[in-house]
Structure formats: structure tokens, C-alpha cells
Design a protein around this motif. Structure first.
Motif, mmCIF file in Angstrom:
data_model
loop_
_atom_site.group_PDB
_atom_site.id
_atom_site.type_symbol
_atom_site.label_atom_id
_atom_site.label_comp_id
_atom_site.label_asym_id
_atom_site.label_seq_id
_atom_site.Cartn_x
_atom_site.Cartn_y
_atom_site.Cartn_z
ATOM 1 N N ASN A 26 3.290 -3.487 9.953
ATOM 2 C CA ASN A 26 3.390 -2.878 8.632
ATOM 3 C C ASN A 26 3.873 -3.934 7.647
ATOM 4 O OD1 ASN A 26 3.450 -0.731 6.643
ATOM 5 N ND2 ASN A 26 5.682 -0.920 6.722
ATOM 6 N N MET A 27 3.071 -4.149 6.590
ATOM 7 C CA MET A 27 3.417 -5.121 5.563
ATOM 8 C C MET A 27 3.471 -4.398 4.221
ATOM 9 S SD MET A 27 0.989 -8.273 6.847
ATOM 10 C CE MET A 27 -0.427 -7.178 7.036
ATOM 11 N N PRO A 28 4.656 -4.248 3.619
ATOM 12 C CA PRO A 28 4.771 -3.495 2.367
ATOM 13 C C PRO A 28 4.193 -4.253 1.179
ATOM 14 C CG PRO A 28 6.881 -4.449 2.970
ATOM 15 C CD PRO A 28 5.948 -4.723 4.118
ATOM 16 N N ASN A 40 -5.474 0.781 7.431
ATOM 17 C CA ASN A 40 -5.846 1.255 6.095
ATOM 18 C C ASN A 40 -6.292 0.105 5.204
ATOM 19 O OD1 ASN A 40 -3.358 0.053 5.771
ATOM 20 N ND2 ASN A 40 -2.499 1.668 4.484
ATOM 21 N N VAL A 41 -6.445 -1.078 5.790
ATOM 22 C CA VAL A 41 -6.948 -2.245 5.056
ATOM 23 C C VAL A 41 -8.007 -2.940 5.904
ATOM 24 C CG1 VAL A 41 -4.870 -2.671 3.691
ATOM 25 C CG2 VAL A 41 -5.068 -3.654 5.989
ATOM 26 N N ASN A 60 -5.727 -4.494 -4.686
ATOM 27 C CA ASN A 60 -6.309 -4.119 -3.406
ATOM 28 C C ASN A 60 -5.265 -3.829 -2.332
ATOM 29 O OD1 ASN A 60 -9.053 -4.148 -3.969
ATOM 30 N ND2 ASN A 60 -9.220 -6.358 -3.639
ATOM 31 N N ILE A 61 -3.979 -3.928 -2.682
ATOM 32 C CA ILE A 61 -2.913 -3.798 -1.692
ATOM 33 C C ILE A 61 -2.282 -2.413 -1.788
ATOM 34 C CG2 ILE A 61 -0.711 -4.742 -0.927
ATOM 35 C CD1 ILE A 61 -3.098 -6.564 -0.434
ATOM 36 N N HIS A 62 -2.056 -1.779 -0.623
ATOM 37 C CA HIS A 62 -1.439 -0.448 -0.558
ATOM 38 C C HIS A 62 0.084 -0.561 -0.573
ATOM 39 C CE1 HIS A 62 -5.365 1.272 0.420
ATOM 40 N NE2 HIS A 62 -5.501 0.338 1.337
#
Length: 462
Positions: free
Chosen positions: A140-142, A70-71, A100-102
Motif C-alpha cells: 500500500n502506497m498512499p 487499483n492501479v 492518476n494517483i489514488h
């Protein structure tokens, strides 16, 4: 983290090449009748000929490479003059980067390489055999991780960050699949497939909680989580539990599992066919070593050295220095203890496919709609794909599609050449439209490619 990702990518790519490869057949092939591998999407879907697929030509025996995210590059890298810098660089503002970060920033890379496969009509139905190597790496990076790295302590005051669900994993295994499809009535066909899975290498790092308290005189950190590795990946720790380095170890059969595919097609009308399938129902049980995060609080002195100039001696760029330093800082952010023998059982990423196809002009053209939902970690992927399928002559098929998913929109194309004697296909479900000058998708890095050659015989009328 840059080098960690490189090492995991090296392991996955090495397995793909040295074993002569989780990706399935491209969704675009679901309604392509001449495609030999579409039974990977639904075991009830089979071609109207026998085929054999051998690794006589490197890469062309059947390879599927995919990337879901998703990025993209534009979320993390920013042009500054003639250089690219990360969003942590001092020239990039907090709002510009974090905007720009989800909430969860997910990247998944997968490879499937067919070593040997064949299909033939016998015993009242159609039978398939596949031996393949598969590799899946995801991360996965929060949002909170990037907020902590970018903003840090606010105005020297007491600041707290709670970072959840930081995770990275890689799964690599061999798959032996045996399938059979059977026509129950003139309108109903069912199919099933059994899979034996031999695990080669697996590693996962899961930091469930990372709590950071920052004051003027110290930064205190507590974490909960674990690292699990099979012998194929060697993690070396410092005396205080911080990760020292990651390297390749000894590869072997360090996991065993089973899986199933189930599917059916039903011809509701002469020119309307409905279908559904569940694929990759199953698990792999791994043996390896587990280290748990040290629950005792410790002091972390922060992220360092971002925004450096190019090294005048080595010529190393700002971007190289920033990503290398980020790797070191992230390795120091958590500590582990009690590294011991352990087992880990993980489910496969089960996928639900539901399709409908309407044909016109004596089946020379058809229109298909395919809904795909894949259940698994780190997230559930959902997609709706519409396709137009062209069969102007018996030896050539083509499909174009448009897809909508929870990570963006895309278009794809698949070409299949099928004269009697051989079958060649090449295509992609997702063709990104915007790239960097380095050839990397800028937004929603979602792409795949598939290609292969099969030798065919005993062609039958539809």
C-alpha cells in the motif's frame, strides 16, 4: 523500491517452484459442477466423481496465479519518445502524474500451487484432502508519498507532509486442508474444512506515520512503524539504522496456524439453488525479528537524480536509473533500531461468498450470481460476478462471466474438459483488455489464471 519488489517476488516465485506455489479457486468455477477444486470456494460444493491430483506434470497439478490492484502501468509509467519514464521524471507535470494517483494505491500478487489433492465419496458424504503452497505479497502506497516525491518543497517555503500507512508485506506458507460435505436433507447440504498451516517465510514493513517538515535550510523527518521478518528474509542495516540491503536467509518452519472453511447450499426450488460460505477463518503465528522505527528526528536531503539520460557505458535506461534511485531514496527515508527476537500473529484473509444459481433446459444452461467480500489488509475487496454456465454434454463445461468490483470491471472464461478418466481445466476470472507493449495491464491490474489436470474415477449420476 524496484529491487525490493523484485526480491520479494523472487522469494514468492521461488517458493512456488522449488516446493513444487493467496489465491482461491477461480470465482468462475463456483457454478461449474464438473470442476474438482470449487470446494475451495465453498466446502459444500463437490463434484460428482472421485479424483486425485498429483504433481506428475509441472504446473498442471493445479496452479492459481492472481493479481489485484487499483492501479496499473499507466498510473506510474509515461512514454516519452522511445523511452518509458516514471511519473517522477521532469517531463511529466505534477498534475499529469498526481491526477492518476489514488488515495491508497494497492497492489497484491498471490499464488497457490496444489502439491497433492484428492476427493472421494465415503462416510455418508464427500471428503477432500489438499496439500498446497501459498504465497501472498501486497503493498500500500498512499497518495502523500508520491506528492512528496514529486512536488517536494513548494517555492522554497516551509512545507509539511504527513504520510500515513505505507506498508509492504509477504506471506508464504504450506496448507494442509481436510474437508467433508454432507447432505442433511434432499435440499440442504453443509460442508466444513479444517486447515493446518505451516509458515515458511513472512516479512512486513509498516510505517504508520511519516512526518516531513521542509524549510530552506533542512528537511526534518520523524516516523512511527516497524519491520518484522522471519529468518527467510535477511535485512541488513547501516550503523544509523537505514536499510542497507535485503537478501534471502534461511528457510524453515517459522510459523504455525489453523484455519477453517464453512459452507452450505440449499435448493430453494428444483431449478434454484442458494449457497453461502466463509473461507479462511483463522491465523498464523510467526516467530522472527522486529525492528522499530527510530522516533528521533533526522535530516533527509531529498530525492535525487531523476530524469537522467541513458548511461553511455552500461546502457542502463532512464527508467532503470529512476527506479533504482527511488529504491535508494526510500530506503534512506526511514531508520530502525532495536532489532530483536519477536512474534507476530496475523489473521488470514477471510472471504464471504454468497451465491444463487438458476438453471434451465434440464440443467444444460444455468445463470449464476456470486457476491464475494474478502476481509483483510491492506483493504477489503468486494465483487459481484454474473455468469452463464453451459453443460451441453457430460464431458465438457464452459462458463463466461462479467464482474464488477471496487477496483474495476472485467470479464472471464473457464473451460473444463471432463471425459471419464481425467479432468482438464484452464481459464481466468479477469482478462484485461488493454496492455502495454511489454504485456502489462495498463489500468487496474486485475488478472488471474488457473489450470490443472486431475484423474477421475467412480463417476456418479447427479
Amino acid at each position: 523500491m524496484n529491487n525490493i519488489i523484485k526480491k520479494l517476488a523472487y522469494i514468492c516465485t521461488g517458493l512456488a517452484i522449488t516446493t513444487s506455489a493467496v489465491a482461491q479457486a477461480p470465482h468462475t468455477s463456483y457454478f461449474m459442477e464438473s470442476m474438482p477444486t470449487r470446494h475451495q470456494l465453498n466446502p459444500a460444493l463437490t463434484p460428482n466423481y472421485n479424483y486425485v491430483n498429483l504433481p506428475l506434470i509441472p504446473l498442471f497439478s493445479g496452479i492459481q496465479i492472481g493479481l489485484n490492484s487499483n492501479v496499473g502501468m499507466a498510473n506510474f509509467l509515461y512514454p516519452r519518445g522511445n523511452e518509458l519514464v516514471t511519473g517522477l521524471h521532469s517531463s511529466v507535470s505534477n498534475d499529469e502524474f498526481l491526477g492518476n494517483i489514488h488515495r491508497n494505491n494497492i497492489i497484491e500478487a498471490n499464488i497457490k500451487y496444489n502439491l497433492v489433492s484428492f476427493g472421494f465419496a465415503k462416510w455418508g458424504g464427500y471428503n477432500t484432502f489438499d496439500l498446497s503452497a501459498r504465497s501472498i505479497t501486497n503493498m500500500n502506497m498512499p497518495y502523500e508519498l508520491f506528492e512528496f516525491a514529486k512536488v517536494g518543497q513548494i517555492n522554497g517555503e516551509a512545507t509539511t507532509y504527513n504520510i500515513p500507512d505505507l506498508a509492504i508485506s509477504t506471506y508464504n506458507y504450506a496448507e494442509l486442508a481436510i474437508g467433508h460435505s454432507h447432505k442433511i436433507t434432499e435440499r440442504l447440504t453443509v460442508g466444513a474444512k479444517f486447515k493446518f498451516l505451516a509458515g515458511i517465510v513472512h516479512a512486513s514493513a509498516e510505517i504508520n506515520e511519516l512526518n516531513i517538515s521542509m524549510s530552506q535550510d533542512k528537511w526534518q523527518i520523524q516516523e512511527k512503524g516497524r519491520i518484522f521478518t522471519t529468518p527467510g528474509i535477511q535485512i541488513n542495516y547501516k550503523d544509523n539504522g537505514e536499510i542497507d540491503n535485503i537478501d534471502t536467509g534461511t528457510f524453515g518452519m517459522d510459523g504455525v496456524g489453523i484455519g477453517f472453511d464453512l459452507g452450505a447450499t440449499y435448493k430453494l426450488l428444483d431449478n434454484l439453488t442458494l449457497s453461502a460460505a466463509l473461507t479462511d477463518i483463522g491465523f498464523i503465528s510467526w516467530k522472527g525479528a522486529e525492528a522499530k522505527a527510530n522516533p528521533d528526528p533526522f535530516i533527509f536531503d531529498g530525492f535525487h537524480h531523476f530524469g537522467a539520460e541513458d548511461d553511455p557505458v552500461t546502457g542502463e535506461s532512464q527508467l532503470d536509473q529512476e527506479t533504482d534511485q527511488l529504491e535508494e531514496d526510500l530506503k534512506n527515508l526511514v531508520r530502525f533500531q532495536n532489532n530483536q527476537d519477536s512474534k507476530s500473529t496475523r489473521s488470514l484473509t477471510t472471504t464471504l461468498n454468497i451465491g444463487g444459481e438458476y438453471s434451465i433446459l434440464s440443467d444444460k444452461i444455468s445463470f449464476g450470481l456470486l457476491s464475494s467480500t474478502r476481509f483483510g489488509l491492506p483493504t477489503v475487496w468486494t465483487e459481484l460476478m454474473a455468469s452463464a454456465n453451459f453443460r451441453p454434454v457430460s464431458w465438457f463445461n464452459a462458463t463466461i462471466n462479467g464482474s464488477f468490483s471496487n477496483i474495476g470491471q472485467s470479464m472471464g472464461v473457464l473451460l473444463n474438459f471432463n471425459p471419464k478418466g481425467f479432468n482438464f481445466y484452464i481459464g481466468s476470472d479477469y482478462i484485461p483488455f488493454r496492455y502495454s507493449k511489454e504485456g502489462i495491464p495498463l489500468y487496474h491490474a486485475k488478472a488471474n489464471i488457473t489450470m490443472g489436470i486431475s484423474f477421475t474415477f467412480k463417476h456418479r449420476e447427479k
